[in-house]
Design an enzyme around this catalytic site. Structure first.
Site, PDB file in Angstrom:
ATOM      1  N   LYS A  91     -54.077 -13.826   7.415  1.00  0.00           N
ATOM      2  CA  LYS A  91     -53.059 -14.597   8.052  1.00  0.00           C
ATOM      3  C   LYS A  91     -53.008 -15.837   7.479  1.00  0.00           C
ATOM      4  O   LYS A  91     -51.914 -16.578   6.676  1.00  0.00           O
ATOM      5  CB  LYS A  91     -51.953 -13.728   9.322  1.00  0.00           C
ATOM      6  CG  LYS A  91     -51.842 -12.478   9.348  1.00  0.00           C
ATOM      7  CD  LYS A  91     -51.466 -11.767  10.382  1.00  0.00           C
ATOM      8  CE  LYS A  91     -50.938 -10.574  10.620  1.00  0.00           C
ATOM      9  NZ  LYS A  91     -51.041  -9.791  11.878  1.00  0.00           N
ATOM     10  N   GLN A 142     -51.154 -10.793  17.999  1.00  0.00           N
ATOM     11  CA  GLN A 142     -52.166 -10.352  17.407  1.00  0.00           C
ATOM     12  C   GLN A 142     -51.707  -9.496  17.792  1.00  0.00           C
ATOM     13  O   GLN A 142     -52.420  -9.699  19.604  1.00  0.00           O
ATOM     14  CB  GLN A 142     -52.874 -10.489  16.445  1.00  0.00           C
ATOM     15  CG  GLN A 142     -53.821  -9.400  15.483  1.00  0.00           C
ATOM     16  CD  GLN A 142     -52.814  -8.894  14.795  1.00  0.00           C
ATOM     17  OE1 GLN A 142     -52.020  -9.978  14.245  1.00  0.00           O
ATOM     18  NE2 GLN A 142     -53.286  -7.698  14.170  1.00  0.00           N
ATOM     19  N   ASP A 154     -42.235 -11.304  13.829  1.00  0.00           N
ATOM     20  CA  ASP A 154     -43.119  -9.716  13.499  1.00  0.00           C
ATOM     21  C   ASP A 154     -41.719  -8.920  13.886  1.00  0.00           C
ATOM     22  O   ASP A 154     -41.752  -7.911  13.479  1.00  0.00           O
ATOM     23  CB  ASP A 154     -43.982  -9.661  14.847  1.00  0.00           C
ATOM     24  CG  ASP A 154     -45.384  -9.605  14.455  1.00  0.00           C
ATOM     25  OD1 ASP A 154     -45.390  -9.400  12.790  1.00  0.00           O
ATOM     26  OD2 ASP A 154     -45.876  -9.498  15.091  1.00  0.00           O
TER      27      ASP A 154
END
Ligand code: GUN
Length: 304
Positions: free
Chosen positions: A54, A98, A121
């Site tokens: 990422k 994460q 997200d």
């Protein structure tokens, strides 16, 4: 008949290039460099790989990136304090914590602490609520379902009236995927571990999205002839060979070779949905950067 292979890697490369161009334009026109903060707690090896890719992708697209690595022993309050600092930092447009978090940390509370305008997200209840109430254009949409939808629309064009089944009801993929498909006027079934005769429901669907995390659970005879199959699963399974007795390989939630013989089109694993997740994370970061400043979101990022 053998299915067309949906090349997610190629589509993702194109999207990443468009994100890069949009970021360059933002910098020239407004002096804005969209910034992505990625937070990893603990040492989960798969998460470390994801987080590294990422950050690398953000850098390649010309975005700012801020990596925060915290030990597995981090306290809830400490993690929430970091999120509060990132919320307040004007250089940060997107925050990704994460998942999964190490045991003892409350995922729901951490996600609730993220500023919804920076929630790239799409997991905060504000964004989930906007998506569920039909305001996709104002929501930040979770990256994996967003990428899956882009591949579907690229393949099929208008999805109106299609019968779609989503196998899996996770907050990260299954539920938002179902909402996106409803938004595209599909008739949507969400199947899960308690669904009766899941194979028959799959077999009657024009679009099949598999997001259960169970290696090759969906067999060839579950697939409607000509259907479009999107395989979200990334499962590492044993694949011993003479040279490598402890060898492994990646497989999806769909038995690929079987399904390929029946479907009209199918995403491979790897090289299907996986690369789209990262590309959409970058796109969401640029979208967040624009919206936070009241700027128009560049047209080349519009997925729909
Ligand atoms: N873990 C696996 N996939 C994801 C994702 O898309 N976002 C976050 N935050 N964690 C993940």
């Amino acid at each position: 008949m053998t299915a067309a292979i949906i090349d997610g890697k190629a589509f993702a490369d194109g999207l990443r290039a468009r994100v890069g161009a949009a970021a360059a334009e933002l910098k020239t026109a407004h002096g804005v460099v969209p910034g992505l903060a990625v937070v990893l707690v603990g040492e989960d090896p798969a998460s470390q790989v994801y987080v590294r890719s990422k950050s690398r992708a953000a850098e390649q697209a010309g975005l700012g990136h801020f990596d925060h690595r915290l030990p597995a022993t981090t306290a809830q309050a400490e993690l929430e304090a970091l999120v509060a600092r990132l919320n307040a930092d004007p250089a940060v447009d997107g925050i990704l914590v994460q998942l999964p978090l190490p045991k003892g940390l409350d995922q729901t509370r951490v996600i609730a602490a993220i500023d919804p305008a920076k929630d790239v997200d799409g997991l905060h209840v504000v964004n989930a609520g906007l998506l569920a109430s039909g305001s996709m254009d104002r929501a930040l949409v979770p990256c994996t379902p967003l990428g899956s939808l882009m591949l579907l629309k690229d393949r099929l064009g208008d999805l109106s009236g299609a019968d779609a089944v989503v196998v899996g009801r996770s907050v990260l993929v299954g539920r938002p995927m179902a909402q996106l498909l409803i938004g595209e006027n599909c008739t949507v079934t969400v199947a899960h571990s308690r669904t009766r005769d899941i194979a028959a429901r799959c077999r009657s669907s024009d679009i099949l999205v598999a997001a259960v995390g169970r290696p090759e659970m969906i067999r060839g005879d579950w697939v409607k002839p000509g259907a479009t199959v999107i395989d979200v699963g990334i499962n590492r399974v044993a694949a011993p060979t003479a040279e490598k007795p402890d060898g492994t390989r990646l497989v999806g939630d769909v038995a690929f070779e079987e399904a390929k013989a029946v479907a009209g089109a199918i995403t491979p694993v790897p090289g299907g949905v996986g690369p789209m997740t990262i590309a959409c994370l970058l796109a969401n970061t640029v979208t967040a950067a624009c919206r936070r400043r009241g700027l128009a979101v560049p047209a080349q990022l519009a997925s729909r």
